[in-house]
Design an enzyme around this catalytic site. Structure first.
Site, PDB file in Angstrom:
ATOM      1  NE  ARG A   1      -8.196 -12.088  -1.442  1.00  0.00           N
ATOM      2  CZ  ARG A   1      -7.402 -11.044  -1.369  1.00  0.00           C
ATOM      3  NH1 ARG A   1      -7.592 -10.129  -0.429  1.00  0.00           N
ATOM      4  NH2 ARG A   1      -6.408 -10.881  -2.230  1.00  0.00           N
TER       5      ARG A   1
ATOM      6  N   GLY B   1      -6.115  -3.505  -8.076  1.00  0.00           N
ATOM      7  CA  GLY B   1      -7.243  -2.604  -7.811  1.00  0.00           C
ATOM      8  C   GLY B   1      -6.762  -1.264  -7.299  1.00  0.00           C
TER       9      GLY B   1
ATOM     10  CE  LYS C   1     -10.805  -6.281  -0.166  1.00  0.00           C
ATOM     11  NZ  LYS C   1     -10.366  -4.886  -0.302  1.00  0.00           N
TER      12      LYS C   1
ATOM     13  CG  ASP D   1      -5.735  -6.580   2.317  1.00  0.00           C
ATOM     14  OD1 ASP D   1      -6.804  -6.763   1.712  1.00  0.00           O
ATOM     15  OD2 ASP D   1      -5.019  -5.580   2.131  1.00  0.00           O
TER      16      ASP D   1
ATOM     17  CB  SER E   1     -13.009   1.725  -0.042  1.00  0.00           C
ATOM     18  OG  SER E   1     -11.997   1.702  -1.031  1.00  0.00           O
TER      19      SER E   1
ATOM     20  CB  SER F   1      -0.902   0.033   1.237  1.00  0.00           C
ATOM     21  OG  SER F   1      -1.880  -0.967   1.150  1.00  0.00           O
TER      22      SER F   1
HETATM   23  C1  S3P Z   1      -5.759  -1.069  -0.093  1.00  0.00           C
HETATM   24  C2  S3P Z   1      -7.004  -0.980   0.478  1.00  0.00           C
HETATM   25  C3  S3P Z   1      -7.865  -2.146   0.714  1.00  0.00           C
HETATM   26  C4  S3P Z   1      -7.074  -3.439   0.666  1.00  0.00           C
HETATM   27  C5  S3P Z   1      -6.152  -3.501  -0.512  1.00  0.00           C
HETATM   28  C6  S3P Z   1      -5.171  -2.358  -0.501  1.00  0.00           C
HETATM   29  C7  S3P Z   1      -4.986   0.166  -0.290  1.00  0.00           C
HETATM   30  O1  S3P Z   1      -8.877  -2.180  -0.281  1.00  0.00           O
HETATM   31  O2  S3P Z   1      -7.942  -4.556   0.645  1.00  0.00           O
HETATM   32  O3  S3P Z   1      -5.429  -4.714  -0.509  1.00  0.00           O
HETATM   33  O4  S3P Z   1      -3.769   0.090  -0.535  1.00  0.00           O
HETATM   34  O5  S3P Z   1      -5.582   1.247  -0.210  1.00  0.00           O
HETATM   35  P1  S3P Z   1     -10.196  -1.246  -0.207  1.00  0.00           P
HETATM   36  O6  S3P Z   1      -9.779   0.150  -0.274  1.00  0.00           O
HETATM   37  O7  S3P Z   1     -11.020  -1.686  -1.370  1.00  0.00           O
HETATM   38  O8  S3P Z   1     -10.838  -1.585   1.097  1.00  0.00           O
END
Ligand code: S3P
Length: 433
Positions: free
Chosen positions: A350, A98, A346, A319, A169, A27
């Site tokens: 999952r 994502g 995800k 996660d 999120s 992240s």
């Molecule tokens: C993340 C946020 C989370 C997490 C993803 C990484 C990020 O997703 O599940 O692995 O780096 O901001 P969401 O923002 O969809 O909750």
């Protein structure tokens, strides 16, 4: 359908023993890479994530005009576009990521030009309306393909908004903040459940002014960003696999140093504590406002207890839930997971895949729309695991396999490289057989 290409045999282990320093947090690396590419000047990062997802972010930013260089010593150097991206010559490929797709969409909506974002088969199934709604209310022009990628963005001048995402999120929050960074007026994102705050901290590290209250974050644009030098903290979501593995073996010893311990990410340590694991945190340091430290854990001699993960805990642990579910059969009292419906959207569904693979290993488990109940006191047997091409499923079941009777085969094991290419080597290094 995802086609698994590699299979990995996992033999049971007798114990977990070792001391490791893990590659940089995914992240944080996404954010540092993206902001550096947008900033003015040359940023340098050590311990940048080695995962394919962060490479997707760097490749997209490079197609947008940033200069990205991975030096031989591993340092990643990024020279930014000083606030104005180039028109890319082709589609921007976000791969499996994502985070890349949702965050870049916010950045590009406020730029001049035409941009098309594509992803792999898994990413092309994931919901993108969650970014379209706030961006359109800022005046952005973007079209999705039936709610999904490909995303086409016609960049334009936006207006500031005050937005409360319906589902917590960090990716959506970041998307809106990156649009707000370039937009006159104050853009605010409100959240009832606090999501990871790396974007707020990273934006400040790059010199932006970001205001925070208990349940909101605001940015007043337009602002410019300046290059930084940083060491990326070790990835606690990668560490989760080894921490959970060590928790399974009374007498295990595991020490992880330079690990990211941002409070919005370190909930797993509390959950392990509630299962009876002793967690010691040493040498805490602050690096660009990210907490970094050494974690040492000791598994309880009487075995793990039981726990329940619901409400805001589920969101903060999203996660880490797959690996927590896979160690649940080996606890005494089981693990109950609820309010985790997001797990279904995800990299794979999952919940469905964890349940399917736990059953393949002989476990009793009850599936719920937003979670599962995994009773304790169960001995699993080795099995063939379908990772569904999802990195966290492949790694989570490699951990379950360490305590199983007989060998397991992880199908689609190459997916671990999405976040953690070193996973299997390091697992072999700490697993005593
Ligand atoms: C993340 C946020 C989370 C997490 C993803 C990484 C990020 O997703 O599940 O692995 O780096 O901001 P969401 O923002 O969809 O909750």
């Amino acid at each position: 359908m995802h086609t698994a290409t590699e299979e990995r045999l996992i033999r049971p282990a007798k114990n977990i023993y070792g001391s490791l320093r893990l590659p940089g947090d995914k992240s944080i690396s996404h954010r540092y890479g993206m902001l550096a590419a947008f900033a003015e000047g040359t940023s340098r990062f050590t311990n940048f994530s080695t995962g394919a997802d962060c490479a997707s972010t760097l490749a997209c930013m490079s197609a947008l005009g940033a200069q990205v260089n991975r030096r031989e010593d591993g340092t990643v150097e990024v020279t930014g576009v000083a606030g104005k991206v180039n028109q890319p010559s082709s589609e921007l490929d976000c791969g499996n990521s994502g985070s890349t797709m949702r965050m870049i969409s916010g950045l590009l909506s406020a730029q001049q030009g035409e941009f098309t974002l594509i992803g792999d088969e898994s990413l092309s199934r994931r919901p993108m309306k969650r970014i379209q709604l706030p961006l359109e209310s800022m005046g952005a022009r973007l079209t999705l393909t039936e709610g999904h990628a490909p995303i086409h963005i016609h960049g334009s001048q936006l207006k500031a908004i005050d937005y409360t995402p319906p589902v917590p999120s960090a990716q959506v929050k970041t998307c809106v903040l990156l649009a707000g960074l370039q937009t006159p007026g104050t853009t605010t994102v409100r959240e009832s459940i606090r999501t990871r705050d790396h974007s707020e901290l990273a934006l400040r590290a790059f010199g932006a002014n970001v205001e925070r209250s208990v349940d909101s974050v605001s940015i007043t644009g337009p602002q410019t960003l300046k290059a930084i030098e940083a060491a990326v903290p070790g990835d606690i979501s990668s560490a989760a696999f080894f921490l959970c593995a060590a928790a399974l073996f009374p007498g295990s010893q595991l020490l992880l140093d330079s690990l990211g311990l941002n409070p919005t990410r370190a909930t797993l340590l509390d959950v392990l504590t509630s299962l009876g694991v002793q967690v010691a945190v040493l040498n805490l340091e602050d690096k660009h406002s990210e907490l970094v430290g050494t974690v040492q854990i000791t598994a309880p001699p009487e075995g793990l207890g039981s726990t329940s993960v619901t409400g805001s805990l589920a969101a903060q642990l999203i996660d880490e839930l797959p690996v927590l579910a896979t160690i649940a059969p080996y606890t005494r009292g089981g693990i109950r997971i609820r309010d985790a419906k997001e797990l279904r959207v995800k990299e794979s569904d999952r919940i469905a895949l964890v349940v399917q693979n736990l059953r393949a290993m002989g476990a009793e488990v009850t599936e719920h729309e937003d979670g599962m109940d995994v009773p304790g006191g169960q001995q699993l047997h080795g099995a063939t695991i379908d990772s569904g091409g999802d990195h966290r499923i492949a790694m989570a079941f490699s951990v379950a396999a360490l305590r199983a009777t007989g060998d397991s085969l992880i199908r689609g094991s190459e997916s671990a490289a999405i976040s953690f290419p070193e996973f299997f080597d390091l697992l072999d290094f700490i697993a005593e057989r």
